[in-house]
Structures are given as C-alpha cells and as structure tokens.
Design a protein around this motif. Structure first.
Motif, short mmCIF file in Angstrom:
data_model
loop_
_atom_site.label_atom_id
_atom_site.label_comp_id
_atom_site.label_asym_id
_atom_site.label_seq_id
_atom_site.Cartn_x
_atom_site.Cartn_y
_atom_site.Cartn_z
N THR A 30 36.26 47.75 46.80
CA THR A 30 36.93 46.88 45.41
C THR A 30 37.63 46.78 44.85
O THR A 30 39.18 48.13 45.77
N PRO A 31 38.82 46.87 43.67
CA PRO A 31 40.26 47.10 43.62
C PRO A 31 40.47 47.50 43.61
O PRO A 31 41.42 48.88 43.74
N ASP A 32 40.21 49.62 42.79
CA ASP A 32 40.63 50.03 42.42
C ASP A 32 40.84 50.89 44.00
O ASP A 32 41.21 52.36 44.17
N PHE A 35 43.60 49.37 45.47
CA PHE A 35 44.81 49.58 45.17
C PHE A 35 44.83 51.04 44.82
O PHE A 35 44.70 50.96 43.60
N ARG A 109 42.78 39.55 39.95
CA ARG A 109 42.22 40.54 40.58
C ARG A 109 43.57 41.92 40.20
O ARG A 109 43.10 43.24 40.15
N ALA A 113 43.53 45.22 38.76
CA ALA A 113 44.02 46.19 39.17
C ALA A 113 44.87 46.86 39.26
O ALA A 113 44.83 48.57 39.49
N SER A 116 45.34 50.12 36.89
CA SER A 116 43.93 51.93 37.52
C SER A 116 45.42 52.82 38.41
O SER A 116 45.35 53.54 38.58
#
Length: 501
Positions: A30-32, A35, A109, A113, A116
């Motif tokens: 996932t993006p979290d 990144f 995306r 991202a 956060s």
C-alpha cells in the motif's frame, strides 16, 4: 473506469496481482508502506515519469495522417492506421485511454501518499516541488485524453473524458464528464502545481514553464487565443528560437536552446529496450523504431518513409530538410514518372537517428518555443491579422523561416483566413514533423484551412493500401472511440460512445 484502472495499477506499480480486480488483495504494497520518507516520495515521482511517453502519439499521428508513406521494406506494420481503419477495437483507441489513466492513477497515488509522509527540517521545498510536479503531470494527462477523445475542445458542454482526482474502487463506474468539468479539474491541478513548484525552468522535469506551455497549448486548442497569446509570448521571451546549428543539435540531443520540456531518453534507461542496441525490431520505446527496424540508413529496414506530400514542402536550403531527411535517401528528381517509384524514391526519416550505439533512441520534445511562435501566428489569423504588422501571421511565419534558413526570407501574404490557416498548418507540418502534432492539428484547424489528410497519389496507391489517399478534417475518425474494453467494464459509457462508431 471500473476494472481497468485497478488492473493497470496492480501490474504497473507495486506488485503483480494474482487477482487483478481485487484491490484489497493480501500482500499488496500500500502507499503508506511504499512511501515512508521524502526519498521514497522522490523515487515514486521518478516512477510516475516512466509512465510518460510520446512514441505512440508520434506513431499514430504519422501513420494516420500524411506524414508517412509505406516503406519499400514494409512488412505491413500499422497498415491499418495508414488505411484509416479505426473503431472501438483498434489498438490506438485502447492505447491512449489505457496510458492516460495509468498516468493519472500513478500521479494521484503519489499525491495521496504524500499526505502521510513525515518531513524533516529543510525538506518542505523539495516536498512541495515533488507534489507540484505530480499535479502538473496529472493535468497534462487529462488534457491529452481530451485531445484524443473529445469531439470539440472549444465546446465546454461537449462530452470529454472521466475526470479523476482520486483512486477509484473496483465498484466505481463513472460516466464521461463534460469538457468544462475536466478543464476545471485541470486548472485546479495547474494552480496547485504553480503554487508548489520551486523551479521556473527545467527541460527534463516539470517546472513553472511547463505549466505555462501546457496552458498555452490548451488555450490554442480551445480557441481561447487571448490567453494563448499571453502564455506563448511569455515563453518566447525566455526561450529564443534556435538558429540553424542549434536546431540541428537539438535533434541530436546536444542543444536545449528552444526546448521548454522534453522526455529524456538515455542509454540503459527503461526506454532503452533493445538491450545491446543491435535490433529495434520489437522496440516500443524508441521513436525512430516506429519508422525503421534497426537504424536510419537505407539498409536499416525502413518500413515507413517520409510521405511525398510532406517531403515536397521541404526546401533543401532549410535546416529542417537536413534534420528530417536521412542522408542516404534516394530522391528521384522526377518521381511522378519513375519506372520503379517504390525503389527509386526512398525518403528516410532522420529525426530520431539515435546516439552512439543506441540507434533510434532520442529525447522526445514535448514543448518547444517554435510551437509557441506558431500559436502566436494562429492567434493573429483568428483575429484577422494576416499580413504586414509585426504581430501578424505573416510576420511570425517569416521569423521562423528566417531562423531555419539562416537568411532573410520573403514576407508572405495571405488573401483571407483560409489561406492564413493553411499556411500555419503547412508550417507546423514542416516544423513539427514526426513529433505527434499532425493528427491534432488537422482535427482542430483543418476545416478553417480547408485542409485534411492528402497523400501523394503514388503513396496512397502503394501495394496493399490502394486508395488510402485523403481524409477530410471533419471526419469522425479525428476523434478516437472509447475503447471496447472500457465499454465492457463500464456500462455507464455504453450510451456515450463518440459519433460514428
């Protein structure tokens, strides 16, 4: 967009999904997670840039219009496009839709991202610049989609494409937005980009000048010539028109004098698909490989050649002749009466010769100041200012020709708007040959110039393409159909197909 955007994301970015339509698949990165700091975000931005290419734009504009003729070594490559065959199942219809939304999805995306990503002291400027580039790229992608799939960019109420500033779920299926709604989203992205971007100019990364150039092109495409003039002149004040030497070196990637933005292509990058540089037969990432198999020479397998109707517009004293026409070309002085036209008149495309041991691999020019000068000529013609004054169509075209010939050229004169727009189209045809413009230029200006696709009779009667001679600019095929795959995935689009398909 339903399944298409989700599928593209799964295969193109983080993981090869076993179930391409399961957005919550176990194990997906996932993006979290992807990144976590500024460097991750910078790396992600580079990944977004790898989605941007012009090779297919160049190929479609060249083969579907009158820039090319079928080469003497042709094996039938893209002959369907050359014959004006286009429907919802065509490769071009799918390619530009898929690519546009893949670009938008990647940029979105990254933008989401970034919310956060924790920042350390001194990182805010770099963070803002990354975010600004992503917003500008997303705006550019929406505009490119509109240019292919909207019937009329001058009409805000006409159907456009699906405006997306979020990541769709698997259950989402949206109808098309109007042009006005999509342009509202584009302008919002450009305003954000302009406020975030740290650099005024950068030829290989999005900068504030990229935003200005995009606005100039969009305004011209929309017929908003007051704004187009302002933006174009602003860029011309900072990017002078290249002289003959600079122009020649620009297409050898050795000079950036008039380049506002380009997509850099270098040895060993993700676009250098031909490994050892021995054969580009299957290359999908080199612009030159859309015209030849291995290199730009007569023995390099040229399956497309310069169309005779385009070649006839070139002057041998014009540096654009040297840049576009391969030195090994066989030019028949009386080609109309040649006994063997196919083998006596071989006009090689030379605009993408490549570098060193990477034949056919060159940077792709997206925005150049010569386009801005021709936008000024277009705006003058729209205002009825064809002749005489410093800001007339004639004066702008003369300025460009003076630079390309290296000597003072005659000031042209036009009797009416039709002649002026025809002159603009012809000058754009020579100046921007094989750069992906001709298809859009005919669509938006062809009717005003009384000009459409018009091939030389000997080119249009080549073996296997008999009769593919002309296509009026009003033909519905200058707007691409919504691809069949998208109509199947998204039932809301089935009643919104473009006219004629």
């Amino acid at each position: 967009m339903k399944k298409i955007i989700t599928y593209i994301f799964c295969v193109a970015l983080f993981t090869a999904c076993e179930d391409a339509i399961d957005i919550d698949q176990v194990g997906r990165i996932t993006p979290d997670v992807a990144f976590q700091n500024l460097q991750d975000l910078q790396d992600g931005l580079i990944g977004v840039y790898t989605k941007y290419d012009l090779v297919q734009d160049i190929a479609h504009a060249s083969t579907f219009t009158d820039e090319l003729s079928v080469g003497f070594i042709s094996g039938g490559q893209r002959v369907g496009d050359y014959q004006f065959i286009l429907d919802a199942t065509s490769l071009s219809a799918f390619t530009f839709w898929q690519r546009g939304y893949e670009e938008i999805n990647e940029a979105t995306r990254l933008i989401l991202a970034a919310e956060s990503v924790p920042l350390e002291s001194g990182e805010q400027g770099t963070y803002n610049n990354i975010l600004g580039q992503a917003h500008a790229l997303r705006a550019y992608s929406h505009f490119k989609l509109l240019s292919y799939y909207s019937t009329d960019l001058t009409d805000d109420s006409a159907l456009g494409v699906i405006a997306v500033d979020f990541v769709p779920s698997i259950d989402d299926a949206f109808p098309r937005n109007t042009n006005g709604e999509v342009f509202t989203l584009i302008e919002a992205d450009l305003q954000k980009a302009e406020g975030l971007l740290q650099e005024q100019s950068n030829t290989t990364f999005v900068s504030k000048d990229f935003v200005t150039a995009l606005r100039a092109r969009m305004a011209a495409y929309r017929g908003q010539y007051g704004m187009a003039t302002t933006y174009a002149q602003q860029l011309l004040d900072d990017y002078p028109i290249a002289d003959r030497t600079q122009y020649a070196n620009m297409f050898l990637d050795a000079d950036n004098t008039e380049i506002i933005f380009k997509l850099e292509r270098t040895r060993g990058d993700v676009f250098d698909s031909a490994g050892n540089g021995v054969s580009n037969m299957a290359s999908q990432s080199r612009a030159g490989a859309k015209f030849a198999f291995t290199n730009e020479t007569i023995n390099g397998g040229p399956y497309f050649e310069i169309g005779r109707s385009l070649f006839n517009l070139f002057d041998e004293d014009d540096i654009r002749f040297d840049v576009n026409v391969g030195p090994e070309s066989l030019i028949s002085p009386d080609y109309q009466n040649a006994e063997d036209f196919e083998n006596e008149d071989i006009l090689l495309v030379y605009k993408y010769p490549g570098e060193g041991d990477r034949p056919l691999l060159n940077d792709l020019k997206v925005f150049r100041s010569s386009e801005m000068l021709l936008i000024l000529a277009e705006a003058a013609a729209d205002a009825g200012n064809f002749n005489g004054a410093a800001n007339s169509t004639a004066a702008h075209i003369k300025q460009l020709r003076d630079a390309r010939f290296g000597t003072d050229q005659p000031l042209p004169s036009y009797a009416n708007e039709t002649e002026a727009f025809a002159a603009i189209l012809n000058e754009r045809r020579v100046e921007l040959a094989f750069e992906g413009h001709r298809f859009h230029d005919l669509k938006r200006l062809g009717a005003r110039a009384n000009q459409g696709v018009l091939r030389d009779p000997l080119d249009c009667n080549a073996i296997g393409v008999n009769g593919a001679c002309a296509l009026p600019a009003t033909d519905h095929r200058f707007t691409l159909p919504i691809p069949q795959a998208e109509l199947i995935a998204n039932p809301n689009l089935r009643e919104q197909q473009n006219p004629g398909y």
